[in-house]
Design a protein around this motif. Structure first.
Motif, mmCIF file in Angstrom:
data_model
loop_
_atom_site.group_PDB
_atom_site.id
_atom_site.type_symbol
_atom_site.label_atom_id
_atom_site.label_comp_id
_atom_site.label_asym_id
_atom_site.label_seq_id
_atom_site.Cartn_x
_atom_site.Cartn_y
_atom_site.Cartn_z
ATOM 1 N N LYS A 117 12.569 2.422 0.964
ATOM 2 C CA LYS A 117 11.776 3.571 0.521
ATOM 3 C C LYS A 117 11.241 3.342 -0.888
ATOM 4 N N THR A 120 8.368 1.010 -0.757
ATOM 5 C CA THR A 120 7.173 1.673 -0.250
ATOM 6 C C THR A 120 6.533 2.528 -1.337
ATOM 7 N N MET A 121 7.370 3.248 -2.085
ATOM 8 C CA MET A 121 6.852 4.089 -3.167
ATOM 9 C C MET A 121 6.191 3.234 -4.242
ATOM 10 N N SER A 123 4.835 0.331 -3.825
ATOM 11 C CA SER A 123 3.609 -0.207 -3.249
ATOM 12 C C SER A 123 2.492 0.829 -3.290
ATOM 13 N N LEU A 124 2.824 2.067 -2.963
ATOM 14 C CA LEU A 124 1.819 3.139 -3.015
ATOM 15 C C LEU A 124 1.334 3.369 -4.442
ATOM 16 N N ALA A 125 2.241 3.346 -5.405
ATOM 17 C CA ALA A 125 1.858 3.525 -6.810
ATOM 18 C C ALA A 125 0.942 2.378 -7.254
ATOM 19 N N GLN A 127 -1.018 0.584 -5.306
ATOM 20 C CA GLN A 127 -2.319 0.769 -4.653
ATOM 21 C C GLN A 127 -3.159 1.822 -5.363
ATOM 22 N N LYS A 128 -2.502 2.902 -5.807
ATOM 23 C CA LYS A 128 -3.207 3.960 -6.527
ATOM 24 C C LYS A 128 -3.743 3.425 -7.857
ATOM 25 N N GLU A 130 -4.474 0.333 -8.537
ATOM 26 C CA GLU A 130 -5.565 -0.596 -8.214
ATOM 27 C C GLU A 130 -6.851 0.171 -7.918
ATOM 28 N N HIS A 131 -6.703 1.275 -7.214
ATOM 29 C CA HIS A 131 -7.872 2.103 -6.886
ATOM 30 C C HIS A 131 -8.536 2.598 -8.178
#
Length: 146
Positions: A117, A120-121, A123-125, A127-128, A130-131
């Motif tokens: 978990k 995953t968190m 990775s999401l951070a 990606q955000k 990077e965006h």
């Protein structure tokens, strides 16, 4: 005299081992016994969990609570995997599965799930971030105003 008592006790144990199934027929063995297929599925799940533990980084592995013999087996499997000895690795994974069948694997599985978990968190951070980086490069200061 002592021998007769021993034989009598043995017969009592044999009678205790005889049970009746749901149809009223006599069956031998433990009525709570797990079917062989169920045992095999659980063993395979524990082996897969062990293999997942081997793939953890050393810093993550330290955070998983496990007995010393299991930890040593996991570290050895990591060493074998680095060397590329796939036959030895497979046997080591089986050993890890055997060790895991003798312990309560619930805390180990829970700790592994928690690590997943967190990954995953993170990775999401990432990606955000990077965006936002891409948006800042493309739009400049106007992206901040949005």
């Amino acid at each position: 005299m002592g021998r007769a008592f021993h034989d009598e006790a043995k017969n009592e144990q044999e009678l205790d081992a005889i049970n009746v199934d749901e149809n009223g027929r006599f069956v031998e063995g433990d009525p709570e016994r797990q079917p062989r297929g169920e045992k095999k599925r659980k063993a395979t799940q524990l082996e897969k969990l062990g293999e997942a533990l081997v793939k953890l980084k050393p810093g993550q592995l330290v955070r998983v609570p496990m007995p010393d013999d299991l930890r040593a087996a996991v570290v050895e499997a990591q060493r074998i995997l680095e060397k590329g000895a796939h036959g030895g690795y497979r046997r080591q994974i089986q050993l890890i599965g055997k060790i895991m069948r003798t312990i309560d694997a619930v805390p180990v599985a829970a700790a592994y799930d928690e690590l997943q978990k967190e990954g995953t968190m993170a990775s999401l951070a990432f990606q955000k971030a990077e965006h936002w980086r891409s948006k800042l490069i493309a739009e400049g200061d106007a992206a901040i105003a949005d």
